[in-house]
Each structure stands twice: as structure tokens, then as C-alpha cells.
Write an enzyme that holds these catalytic residues in place. Structure first.
Site, mmCIF file in Angstrom:
data_model
loop_
_atom_site.group_PDB
_atom_site.id
_atom_site.type_symbol
_atom_site.label_atom_id
_atom_site.label_comp_id
_atom_site.label_asym_id
_atom_site.label_seq_id
_atom_site.Cartn_x
_atom_site.Cartn_y
_atom_site.Cartn_z
ATOM 1 N N GLY A 59 -13.519 130.951 45.991
ATOM 2 C CA GLY A 59 -12.472 131.633 46.722
ATOM 3 C C GLY A 59 -11.082 131.212 46.310
ATOM 4 N NE ARG A 60 -8.727 126.866 50.676
ATOM 5 C CZ ARG A 60 -9.757 126.879 51.526
ATOM 6 N NH1 ARG A 60 -10.999 126.897 51.050
ATOM 7 N NH2 ARG A 60 -9.566 126.876 52.822
ATOM 8 N N PRO A 89 -15.658 136.078 49.731
ATOM 9 C CG PRO A 89 -17.207 137.030 51.182
ATOM 10 C CD PRO A 89 -17.084 135.989 50.122
ATOM 11 C CE1 TYR A 142 -14.327 134.709 62.476
ATOM 12 C CE2 TYR A 142 -15.531 134.464 60.422
ATOM 13 C CZ TYR A 142 -14.354 134.368 61.134
ATOM 14 O OH TYR A 142 -13.198 133.946 60.522
ATOM 15 C CD GLN A 189 -18.157 138.200 54.711
ATOM 16 O OE1 GLN A 189 -17.024 138.137 55.181
ATOM 17 N NE2 GLN A 189 -18.793 137.152 54.208
#
Length: 789
Positions: free
Chosen positions: A718-719, A415, A573, A492
Site C-alpha cells: 500500500g504505502r 486497498p 468494519y 473491495q
């Protein structure tokens, strides 16, 4: 220059010899408290790289060392009676006493003054009398202690017990002897250093040490040079088979706990640290002597190249620190692996062997494939057989199921927040972004964190699922993925909590909005950072509303066609902040101990699990450590993962940090994988759940190595996928793999063969009369009497 060196070990003596070679006019004095014949330890190991540097710097020292080396290329691993040999590595070792004699003779020959059996004068006096003071006085450096405020040392004493011994059994190769005893797992690190002996280091966890009765001498103060003979006799009994009738040799041998030494600074005015005084690296990854001699070479070069001592010491530290820190990262991974070796006692012996070899992340599957193709093939075939597939394929292209969801391969697009939605609605950008990753070959593509309400957003650009317009937009994304690829797509879901109402990432990440702010909430009225919003502490009514928002979003996600749902309980979060004692200071039933801190996140998870179709998996992402004192640690992460798995999580996506701006992560390649490894072995695998590793995993070699060692079931990148959306397909082409794990879209099929380059499309003539030795001939054993070869 007038140079004072405190400590006449290999590092100090080598520096003295090098400086004298560079300028015979240097006046160099070394103080060594021990006699020249006092030698602690047995063998020292060098890499070819280090030996090349020694040869370039001083051929006299190099040639003398070369004549005494034991050389070999094999690593022998015996795991509970199962022997394996892996070749192609390359080692050189010699007796530490021989190395000291070589350096002592070289220093004397060059005119260095060495005071043996003599304590150095007070360092303040040396500072006044000499241009440079070098602290080469070892792990318990008195000089470092004297200037602790300037050097800011950190001494991390580990829990494992080890004892440095020798044996007159001459091993033929590097030995890892891992023994399952009635007390637990014990291991031997052994290697030859001459025609007559080998180093024999015994190591084990403290609880194993105590169960075996090896703690009987705990607290005994042994005089210098006196060994713990009672423990040595016990070790001789336990490892009688491994010693095969040979003797154990002692030299100041007693139980130790390894201490990792780090310093914020290595020099202070005209005083500089060298070798163990500045840094240590666990013996399982390399020799402290090797590091000290490399330090000496770098320091001598910098002193020669720069006009002032201060400039030279700054250059030395700038040049040398990254090298040392890289070694220390590898050593840390290695020592932690050995601290937890019992975790892998049930692994298949061949997989255990591969796991051990790749423990530091410096050796990978491709390294081993190049060095010993036969062993690499054994590991790859064994992995395929364990998965129940006959297909010979790289581990990353073996299929896997999360619950009932079947994935064609082990690659997950992690994500990644794109901050490109308007009013929470994904648009063409998201179709292209996620669609391209699905076309690029990944088995599972995850959305960014999709927010469950308008107030749950991180920024105004975050996507959501709080209304039907958003659901319809997401349906367009999932339909593209399902219609145009064989990838699966996961949703997600999350709530920003105290990290909400901030600007777009490229406008100032985590900075509050200049205007249009909305109220942010959290478990406690504590901000994420100094300039961040102070959240309102949530009430039970707030919690009920959040649960309802998650349920509604989960139902819309199911209607939109998502194959999997991940509850975001990481990265600070809302749910993550409830889990962390850094963000959660509540005094009610939702704060305090971990059981209470888990209560609300589990309520949310249970509600989501009930709302999402039973035949589709629900997973969870957690932060395995907060990277700050008093925050959650990997030990807490095990219990957090255990709780979510018990509540039905089909997989645990193991990330870390981002819970507070005060964090200090230990970044590095695949740096979060050890957390995934622990959770997989202690929690997920026994319960039939999966583990996803994430964090600076950037090459297919890293992915294959992680999977083959059993550290995770899937890898999320991800990256890497931002850099190359077709990364998975490219990895297939690079590995010459064609199969169902990497099915190319018909439109892209012409690209499945690696394009030729200027270095590969030239056809070369044969210019060798005799062919090279076949690549499988990689095994060189140490045979006494072969030192001069």
C-alpha cells in the site's frame, strides 16, 4: 565509582574489565555463586560486528578470543536426507569455558574483586553501599524478581522442547539437521566450537517429544550438574546416523522450554539489568552471550560518557533497547518457525532450505544472492519450474491466477482509503490514483473499500456503489485500467459498521463527525474506542438490508467491469466486528462461539458470490489477530479462512488488527506474513485457493523472499505505492528484468533502463594486477587445527 555486579558470567565479567580499563580507580566487586570452573553450555557464537566492537574496546580480550575461534562461512542443511550447503555467511565460535577463563583472567589482571562460590548480599544492602548495582544474574534473576514492580518483566515460555548437548564430532559448518521420524519432525542445531567438539541442540514440538517417549523423565528434579541420561540415551539412538559413531556430551543437560524475557524498564534507581536478566533471544538466531557482552560494552560506554548514574542508565537503555528489540523480533520469528516446522514437511527440499534460512526475515533472497549466487540461482529456477514456466524471472514477475483470473505478476496494489469522493462518487482523482498504479506495473490494482450504502461509509469522503451514478463513475476507472494497461482491477466491498460516521482521516481519524452524523450499527452496542460512536445492535431486519446492499453493489461492480471482488471482513468494519469476540457479545445465533460469529459474514459472502459473475473470482480480507487479550488469534484466523474458502473464496487477503483501539500490534518488517504463511499451508493451498500477504512489505527483495519461501502467493503493498506509483516497474529495472511480467507502457518505455548516477556513469581504469577471487568461491569449512588462521 563503587560498582557491585551480581553474576560472574561473560556479561558481568566483561563489564567489570571494561570499567576498570576506563578508570582503574573504580572499585568493582563481582559475586558469582558457582565455582570458576563450573561452566554450563558448550559453544558460543559471535558475529563479525560484535567481534569488531570487542576488538575496539579491549584488544587483550579480543586477541585471546581470536586465537581460540573456530571459523567458517557455510551452513549445511539436511532435510530428511536431502543435503544442501549455503556459503558466504561468516561465523566465529568458541567454547564457553574458554571464554569465561579469558574474562576471568582479564578481570583479575585489572584488579576486579570476584567472589566465587558466593551468593551476593541482599540487593537492598548493595544499593545502599554501592553507586551502581548490575544484575547480570541470568534468566532467573533474583534481582529482577525483587524489583519486579519496577522492571515489569514479561516471561514468555514457549512450547517446544529442547536440550543443550555437545558432541565430539567436529562439524565443518553450521548444521541444521531436520529429520522426519515416525513421531514427527525433529531438528538439530549444531556448530563447531573447537578442534574437539561441537554444540548439539536437539529441539522438537511437545507432541513429537511425547510420542517419542522422551517425556519419561518429566517431573524429575535433577540436582545441579546432573543430566537426564535416560533422555540422552534415547537421543543417541534417534540421531545415531547424524552422530556417525561419535559421542554425545552432557553438561547439566535436561529438557527445557525456551523463555523469552522482556522488561518494560531495565533500570530502577541505581540498579540495572544486563544480559539474560533483561532480555533473551532464541538460540536459533544468536547467542545470549553475544547480547550480554554487547550490553556490557554499551553500559560501560554510557557510564563513562555521562556525569551521573541516572543519566548513564537512561542513555544505556535508550541506546541499547532498539537493538535488542530488533534482535528479539527476529528471534521470535525464528522460534515460531521452528515451533511450526512440521508445517513445511511437504515442501520441496530446496524451497524448505530457503524457507529455513529466511525464517527470521533478516536474511533475504538478495542477501543469499550476494553471498552464494549458485544457491540463489537454484532457488529461483526451482520456483519457476514449480510454476510451470520456463522463464527465468524474479519470483515477483512470475504469472499467477486467482481462480480464472490471470495476473501478469504477483504484485497487488493494496486497498487504501482516499476519502476523496463526493456523495460516494469517484472522480478524476480516482482515475489518476488507480490508473497510475495500473500503469506502474502491478498485476492487480484494488480499489479502496467501496461502501454498499450511504450509511455504510466510514467518512463522508468514502466511495460507494449504491446507485447507478457511482457505477458509471467506476466504469470510467475500470475502462482506463483495461484500455491503458495490462493490469487487472479489483473491487473491495465493505460496510463500516461501528467505525462509520467519522471525520476524514486528516481531520481526525476515527473521531465522530462534528455535524451530519448518521446512525451506525454493529453486532453489539459496543464502541470501537472510548470517544467513538456507540453503535445500535443490529436486528435481523438490519442484516437482511445489509445483505441486499452487498448484493446490489456486487452486481453494479460486475456491470462496471471489475475483474475481481473482495469482501472486506477485516479491520473492525461490520463483518470483521461480527467475527471478533471483542466487538460481538450477542447472545443469539450470531454471537458466542466462532461458528455463530461466522454466520452473518458467511451469509454476506455467499450472497455476493452468487451475485458476482461465476467466471470472476471473489476473495476475502480478514484480520488474522485482534492483537488484544480475549480477541481473535491466529488459531481463530485459520478456522475463519477455512470457512470462507469452503464457501468459495478464491483467495484470502491476510491482514490483522484495527478491531479495537486497545490493540497492541507487534509491528515490524513483513510482520503479518507469518499469519499468511500459516493460512496458506494449512488451509488455502490444500484447497486450491491463494493467499495474499500484506503489511510492511516495502522492498522487492522482501516480496521475492516471501514468494520463494512459499509464505504467500501474492504480495499486496500500500504505502509503498503511494511513495512511488511506478514501484513495480522500478523493481523490474533494478533487477534488470524485461519480460511479460513487467510490460512498460509505450509512453514510459524509455525509462525501463535504470538511470545512470554519479556513482555508475564513471568509467574506471583497471588498477589491480590480479583479479579478485570469483564470487562463487564462498565456502569456508572449519577444519580442526586451523584456529590460528
Amino acid at each position: 565509582m563503587r560498582i557491585a555486579i551480581v553474576g560472574g558470567g561473560p556479561g558481568g565479567l566483561y563489564l567489570a574489565a571494561l570499567m576498570k580499563q576506563l578508570d582503574p580507580g573504580h572499585e568493582i566487586t563481582v559475586w558469582e555463586r558457582n565455582a570458576p570452573d563450573d561452566t554450563f553450555g558448550f559453544g558460543v557464537v559471535f558475529s563479525d560486528e560484535t567481534l569488531g566492537g570487542i576488538e575496539n574496546a579491549d584488544t587483550v580480550v579480543h586477541d585471546a578470543m581470536e586465537s581460540r575461534f573456530a571459523r567458517w562461512t557455510d551452513i549445511d542443511i539436511e532435510f530428511d536426507g536431502h543435503p544442501f550447503t549455503v556459503g558466504g555467511q561468516g561465523f566465529a565460535a568458541m567454547a564457553r569455558k574458554d571464554l569465561l577463563h579469558i574474562l576471568q583472567e582479564r578481570a583479575a589482571e585489572l584488579g576486579v574483586t570476584v567472589h566465587y562460590r558466593t551468593l551476593a548480599p541482599e540487593v537492598d544492602e548493595l544499593r545502599r553501599s554501592y553507586d551502581l548495582v548490575v544484575a547480570a544474574d541470568g534468566i532467573n534473576s533474583a534481582v529482577r524478581t525483587k524489583y519486579a514492580d519496577a522492571f515489569v518483566p514479561s516471561l514468555d515460555q514457549r512450547t517446544n522442547k529442547y536440550m543443550w548437548l555437545g558432541t565430539d564430532r567436529v562439524f565443518e559448518a553450521f548444521q541444521f539437521l531436520v529429520k522426519q521420524t515416525e513421531f514427527g519432525t525433529m531438528q538439530i542445531h549444531g556448530y563447531p566450537f573447537s578442534d574437539g567438539g561441537s554444540t548439539f541442540i536437539v529441539e522438537m514440538a511437545e507432541d513429537v517429544w511425547r510420542k517419542a517417549g522422551l517425556d519419561s523423565t518429566e517431573g524429575t528434579q535433577f540436582p545441579p550438574g546432573v543430566s537426564d541420561e535416560e533422555s540422552v540415551a534415547r537421543i543417541r539412538e534417534i540421531f545415531a546416523a547424524e552422530l556417525a559413531g561419535h559421542n554425545l556430551l552432557t553438561n547439566n543437560s535436561r529438557w527445557l522450554n525456551f523463555t523469552t524475557v522482556r522488561n518494560e524498564r531495565w533500570h530502577h534507581h541505581n540498579v540495572v539489568l544486563l544480559g539474560d536478566a533483561a532480555h533473551t533471544a532464541h538460540f536459533s538466531i544468536g547467542s545470549g552471550t553475544k547480547l550480554a557482552m554487547e550490553d556490557a560494552l554499551a553500559l560501560a560506554a554510557c557510564l563513562h560518557e555521562h556525569p551521573t548514574v541516572d543519566e548513564a542508565l537512561t542513555a544505556y537503555e535508550t541506546e541499547r533497547r532498539p537493538v535488542v528489540e530488533s534482535t528479539q523480533r527476529a528471534a521470535q520469528a525464528s522460534l515460531e518457525w521452528f515451533e511450526n516446522i512440521g508445517r513445511y514437511a511437504d515442501q520441496d527440499p530446496a524451497q524448505f532450505c530457503f524457507n529455513l534460512l529466511t525464517r527470521s526475515r533478516r536474511i533475504t533472497f538478495d542477501n543469499l544472492k550476494d553471498r552464494d549466487p549458485g544457491f540463489a540461482d537454484l532457488i529461483e529456477r526451482g520456483f519457476a519450474e514449480a510454476q510451470g514456466t520456463a522463464e527465468s524471472a524474479p519470483a515477483m514477475f512470475q504469472p499467477f491466477s486467482i481462480g480464472a483470473l490471470e495476473l501478469k505478476n504477483r504484485i497487488v496494489v493494496s486497498p487504501m482509503d482516499m476519502y476523496s469522493a463526493v456523495d460516494g462518487v469517484p472522480d478524476d482523482f480516482h482515475v489518476v490514483h488507480l490508473g497510475s498504479k495500473a500503469l506502474g506495473g502491478a498485476g492487480l490494482v484494488m480499489t479502496e473499500m467501496v461502501c454498499v450504502s450511504s450509511e455504510a461509509r466510514i467518512t463522508p469522503g468514502c466511495t460507494g456503489l449504491w446507485n447507478d451514478t457511482q457505477r458509471e463513475a467506476w466504469t470510467r476507472v475500470t475502462s482506463f485500467v483495461h484500455d491503458r494497461s495490462t493490469a487487472k482491477i479489483g473491487l473491495q466491498l465493505g460496510h463500516s459498521g461501528r467505525k462509520g460516521s467519522t471525520r476524514l482521516m486528516w481531520e481526525g481519524m476515527d473521531k465522530p463527525l462534528a455535524e451530519g452524523n448518521w446512525e451506525v450499527v454493529g453486532p453489539s452496542a459496543l464502541p470501537y474506542g472510548a470517544e467513538c460512536h456507540v453503535p445500535r445492535e443490529m436486528t435481523r431486519t438490519d442484516m437482511d438490508a445489509v445483505v441486499a446492499d452487498f448484493v446490489a453493489a456486487a452486481r453494479r461492480g460486475a456491470d462496471a467491469g471489475f475483474d475481481l471482488l473482495e469482501v472486506h471482513a477485516a479491520h473492525g468494519y461490520l463483518l470483521s466486528s461480527f467475527l471478533s469476540p471483542i466487538a460481538n457479545r450477542r447472545t443469539d445465533e450470531y454471537g458466542g462461539d466462532l461458528t455463530n460469529r461466522l454466520r452473518f459474514p458467511l451469509e454476506v459472502f455467499d450472497a455476493v458470490r452468487s451475485a458476482f459473475p461465476a467466471d470472476r473470482p471473489v476473495t476475502v480480507r480478514i484480520s488474522a489477530t485482534d492483537w488484544v487479550p480475549d480477541g481473535n488469534t491466529e488459531h481463530d484466523a485459520v478456522e475463519i479462512a477455512r470457512a470462507f474458502v469452503a464457501h468459495g473464496a478464491a483467495a484470502v487477503d491476510v491482514s490483522s488488527g484495527q478491531v479495537t483501539k486497545d490493540e497492541k500490534p507487534a509491528y515490524g518488517r513483513s510482520y503479518q506474513t507469518p499469519f499468511a504463511d500459516r493460512i496458506r499451508h494449512e488451509v488455502a493451498a490444500p484447497a486450491g485457493a491463494a493467499v495474499i500477504a500484506v503489511g510492511a512489505i516495502s522492498s522487492y527483495d522482501d516480496v521475492n523472499s516471501i514468494l520463494l519461501a512459499g509464505r504467500a502467493d501474492l504480495c499486496a503493498l500500500g504505502r509503498t505505492h503511494l511513495y512511488n506509483p511506478q514501484w513495480t516497474l522500478q523493481a523490474a529495472a533494478e533487477q534488470e528484468y524485461r519480460g511479460p511480467g513487467a510490460d512498460w507502457p509505450a509512453q514510459f518505455a524509455a525509462g525501463r533502463r535504470k538511470p545512470p548516477t554519479s556513482r555508475t556513469d564513471a568509467v574506471r581504469p583497471r588498477l589491480a594486477l590480479l583479479r579478485e577471487t570469483p564470487r562463487d568461491a564462498v565456502h569456508l569449512r572449519w577444519t580442526p587445527g586451523r584456529a590460528a588462521e
